[in-house]
Scaffold this motif. Sequence first.
Motif, mmCIF file in Angstrom:
data_model
loop_
_atom_site.group_PDB
_atom_site.id
_atom_site.type_symbol
_atom_site.label_atom_id
_atom_site.label_comp_id
_atom_site.label_asym_id
_atom_site.label_seq_id
_atom_site.Cartn_x
_atom_site.Cartn_y
_atom_site.Cartn_z
ATOM 1 N N ASP A 79 -16.994 -8.221 -5.501
ATOM 2 C CA ASP A 79 -15.598 -8.128 -5.033
ATOM 3 C C ASP A 79 -15.594 -7.304 -3.743
ATOM 4 N N THR A 80 -15.598 -7.987 -2.601
ATOM 5 C CA THR A 80 -15.674 -7.241 -1.333
ATOM 6 C C THR A 80 -14.367 -6.534 -1.017
ATOM 7 N N GLY A 81 -13.268 -7.044 -1.539
ATOM 8 C CA GLY A 81 -11.988 -6.347 -1.347
ATOM 9 C C GLY A 81 -12.029 -4.976 -1.988
ATOM 10 N N GLN B 111 -14.562 -3.091 -2.238
ATOM 11 C CA GLN B 111 -15.353 -2.194 -1.381
ATOM 12 C C GLN B 111 -14.476 -1.618 -0.264
ATOM 13 N N TYR B 112 -13.671 -2.469 0.365
ATOM 14 C CA TYR B 112 -12.769 -1.982 1.423
ATOM 15 C C TYR B 112 -11.690 -1.072 0.845
ATOM 16 N N ARG B 113 -11.225 -1.397 -0.349
ATOM 17 C CA ARG B 113 -10.242 -0.523 -1.005
ATOM 18 C C ARG B 113 -10.857 0.839 -1.343
ATOM 19 N N ALA B 114 -12.135 0.797 -1.764
ATOM 20 C CA ALA B 114 -12.787 2.055 -2.174
ATOM 21 C C ALA B 114 -12.989 2.985 -0.984
ATOM 22 N N VAL C 111 -5.244 -0.332 3.376
ATOM 23 C CA VAL C 111 -6.576 -0.969 3.415
ATOM 24 C C VAL C 111 -6.766 -1.886 4.620
ATOM 25 N N SER C 112 -5.714 -2.570 5.039
ATOM 26 C CA SER C 112 -5.884 -3.482 6.187
ATOM 27 C C SER C 112 -6.210 -2.709 7.461
ATOM 28 N N ALA C 113 -5.566 -1.564 7.632
ATOM 29 C CA ALA C 113 -5.819 -0.756 8.845
ATOM 30 C C ALA C 113 -7.258 -0.244 8.839
ATOM 31 N N VAL C 114 -7.704 0.234 7.702
ATOM 32 C CA VAL C 114 -9.085 0.744 7.607
ATOM 33 C C VAL C 114 -10.080 -0.398 7.808
ATOM 34 N N SER C 115 -9.785 -1.546 7.202
ATOM 35 C CA SER C 115 -10.705 -2.705 7.264
ATOM 36 C C SER C 115 -10.800 -3.303 8.660
ATOM 37 N N ALA C 116 -9.835 -3.010 9.517
ATOM 38 C CA ALA C 116 -9.833 -3.595 10.876
ATOM 39 C C ALA C 116 -10.776 -2.841 11.815
ATOM 40 N N VAL D 24 -16.264 0.287 10.278
ATOM 41 C CA VAL D 24 -16.144 0.111 8.820
ATOM 42 C C VAL D 24 -16.688 -1.265 8.433
ATOM 43 N N ARG D 25 -16.303 -2.300 9.196
ATOM 44 C CA ARG D 25 -16.752 -3.665 8.885
ATOM 45 C C ARG D 25 -18.270 -3.780 9.008
ATOM 46 N N ALA D 26 -18.829 -3.176 10.029
ATOM 47 C CA ALA D 26 -20.284 -3.271 10.220
ATOM 48 C C ALA D 26 -21.013 -2.645 9.024
ATOM 49 N N GLY E 204 -13.870 -12.684 -0.782
ATOM 50 C CA GLY E 204 -13.252 -11.784 0.198
ATOM 51 C C GLY E 204 -12.418 -12.515 1.228
ATOM 52 N N ARG E 205 -12.569 -12.094 2.508
ATOM 53 C CA ARG E 205 -11.765 -12.705 3.585
ATOM 54 C C ARG E 205 -12.638 -13.394 4.621
ATOM 55 N N ASP E 206 -13.876 -12.865 4.791
ATOM 56 C CA ASP E 206 -14.749 -13.305 5.907
ATOM 57 C C ASP E 206 -16.161 -13.632 5.427
ATOM 58 N N ILE E 207 -16.306 -13.962 4.161
ATOM 59 C CA ILE E 207 -17.653 -14.194 3.612
ATOM 60 C C ILE E 207 -18.271 -15.470 4.206
ATOM 61 N N ALA F 249 2.680 -9.270 5.220
ATOM 62 C CA ALA F 249 2.278 -8.327 6.278
ATOM 63 C C ALA F 249 0.767 -8.126 6.255
ATOM 64 N N ARG F 250 0.221 -8.058 5.052
ATOM 65 C CA ARG F 250 -1.224 -7.840 4.936
ATOM 66 C C ARG F 250 -1.992 -9.083 5.394
ATOM 67 N N ASP F 251 -1.478 -10.272 5.035
ATOM 68 C CA ASP F 251 -2.109 -11.519 5.496
ATOM 69 C C ASP F 251 -2.155 -11.534 7.019
ATOM 70 N N ALA G 39 -2.001 -9.013 9.150
ATOM 71 C CA ALA G 39 -2.945 -7.994 9.672
ATOM 72 C C ALA G 39 -4.380 -8.485 9.523
ATOM 73 N N ASP G 40 -4.676 -9.066 8.348
ATOM 74 C CA ASP G 40 -6.057 -9.509 8.072
ATOM 75 C C ASP G 40 -6.465 -10.694 8.947
ATOM 76 N N SER G 41 -5.510 -11.556 9.269
ATOM 77 C CA SER G 41 -5.891 -12.774 10.010
ATOM 78 C C SER G 41 -5.757 -12.598 11.524
ATOM 79 N N SER G 42 -5.107 -11.484 11.965
ATOM 80 C CA SER G 42 -4.927 -11.305 13.427
ATOM 81 C C SER G 42 -5.856 -10.238 14.002
ATOM 82 N N ARG G 43 -6.626 -9.556 13.170
ATOM 83 C CA ARG G 43 -7.521 -8.502 13.703
ATOM 84 C C ARG G 43 -8.641 -9.135 14.521
ATOM 85 N N LYS G 44 -9.191 -8.356 15.462
ATOM 86 C CA LYS G 44 -10.225 -8.889 16.360
ATOM 87 C C LYS G 44 -11.546 -9.107 15.611
HETATM 88 N N1 LIG Z 1 -14.204 -9.456 2.858
HETATM 89 C C1 LIG Z 1 -13.076 -8.706 2.926
HETATM 90 C C2 LIG Z 1 -12.368 -8.366 1.754
HETATM 91 C C3 LIG Z 1 -11.255 -7.568 1.869
HETATM 92 N N2 LIG Z 1 -10.880 -7.112 3.095
HETATM 93 C C4 LIG Z 1 -9.749 -6.183 3.245
HETATM 94 O O1 LIG Z 1 -9.488 -5.551 1.994
HETATM 95 C C5 LIG Z 1 -8.138 -5.790 1.601
HETATM 96 C C6 LIG Z 1 -8.052 -5.852 0.103
HETATM 97 O O2 LIG Z 1 -8.705 -7.004 -0.365
HETATM 98 P P1 LIG Z 1 -8.310 -7.593 -1.819
HETATM 99 O O3 LIG Z 1 -9.131 -8.845 -1.947
HETATM 100 O O4 LIG Z 1 -8.649 -6.537 -2.817
HETATM 101 O O5 LIG Z 1 -6.834 -7.859 -1.739
HETATM 102 C C7 LIG Z 1 -7.748 -7.062 2.338
HETATM 103 O O6 LIG Z 1 -6.357 -7.166 2.505
HETATM 104 C C8 LIG Z 1 -8.462 -6.880 3.666
HETATM 105 O O7 LIG Z 1 -7.722 -6.015 4.507
HETATM 106 C C9 LIG Z 1 -11.557 -7.483 4.246
HETATM 107 O O8 LIG Z 1 -11.162 -7.092 5.371
HETATM 108 N N3 LIG Z 1 -12.664 -8.271 4.135
#
Ligand SMILES: Nc1ccn([C@@H]2O[C@H](COP(=O)(O)O)[C@@H](O)[C@H]2O)c(=O)n1
Length: 237
Positions: free
Chosen positions: A30-32, A34-37, A95-100, A104-106, A127-130, A179-181, A183-188
């Motif tokens: 669950d990569t989400g 990891q970003y949440r943690a 989480v979206s701000a930290v994940s951007a 952190v992503r690297a 996740g989002r970018d697997i 809002a989270r969608d 942020a997640d889909s518009s980040r560089k």
């Molecule tokens: N591969 C990923 C997975 C998640 N994120 C960021 O984490 C947030 C929480 O993810 P959930 O699946 O637990 O909802 C998500 O909104 C992303 O901001 C990511 O960047 N890449």
Amino acid sequence: MIVAIDGPSGTGKSSTSKAVAAQLGLSYLDTGAQYRAITWWMLSNGVDVADQEAIAAAADKPSIVSGTDPRQPAISADGLDASGPIRTQEVTAAVSAVSAVPEVRARITELQRMIAAEAGGGIVVEGRDIGTTVLPGADLKVFLTASPEARAARRSGELKTTAGRPVTDLAATQQALTARDKADSSRKTSPLKKADDAVEVDTTELTLEQVIECVVTLVEKAAARKAEAEPVEEAAR
Ligand SMILES: Nc1ccn([C@@H]2O[C@H](COP(=O)(O)O)[C@@H](O)[C@H]2O)c(=O)n1
Ligand SMILES: Nc1ncnc2c1ncn2[C@@H]1O[C@H](COP(=O)(O)OP(=O)(O)OP(=O)(O)O)[C@@H](O)[C@H]1O
């Protein structure tokens, strides 16, 4: 067998990925979580999550450990069990701000690739970018979608306030989800995006069981194709 399952929040990635992995004897990541943690660690350790430089400077500090058993996935930050705290509204809002942040992503991407490489029997990574960035060579890529209304209805009530009370305001949940969608889909860096070779599954009108069955079939077909291709590669050596 590497399976990548991506999609926005509330499409059923985690529920589907865990069930598919358990049914097929694969590991699960669950990569989400990891970003949440790492977000929870930042909030708990006084890092200003509105300050990208502060987040970048702290990116390598916490030890983030994921369990890959689909029946009992675990997540910890600096040895502390994070499975409860990472589902709060406070973490979800940050989480979206930290994940951007690229640093952190690297760091987290490197961790994800290591876990996938070590999963000898195969793994489902959600996740989002697997499929686009983390594991672009995955044997199967699935992109789950669903209407914002369906996703908000599914998510509503699962979220907890910091005091541990369920959040049941559907409109607020849908607004936060959208809002989270965005942020997640518009980040560089490594945005939420369907990989060109991913199979899209719209789950809006499907039950969770139907989605699981659909993805199990897709995995089995991909595994059969892979097995057919391997002898040819052997002979070619
Ligand atoms: N591969 C990923 C997975 C998640 N994120 C960021 O984490 C947030 C929480 O993810 P959930 O699946 O637990 O909802 C998500 O909104 C992303 O901001 C990511 O960047 N890449
Ligand atoms: N097809 C479906 N029909 C009805 N409910 C579903 C369906 N898929 C998932 N759910 C439910 O919706 C909620 C969210 O599912 P899940 O956590 O798997 O979504 P997700 O895409 O992983 O979300 P996130 O990315 O935020 O973790 C769960 O309560 C789950 O049981």
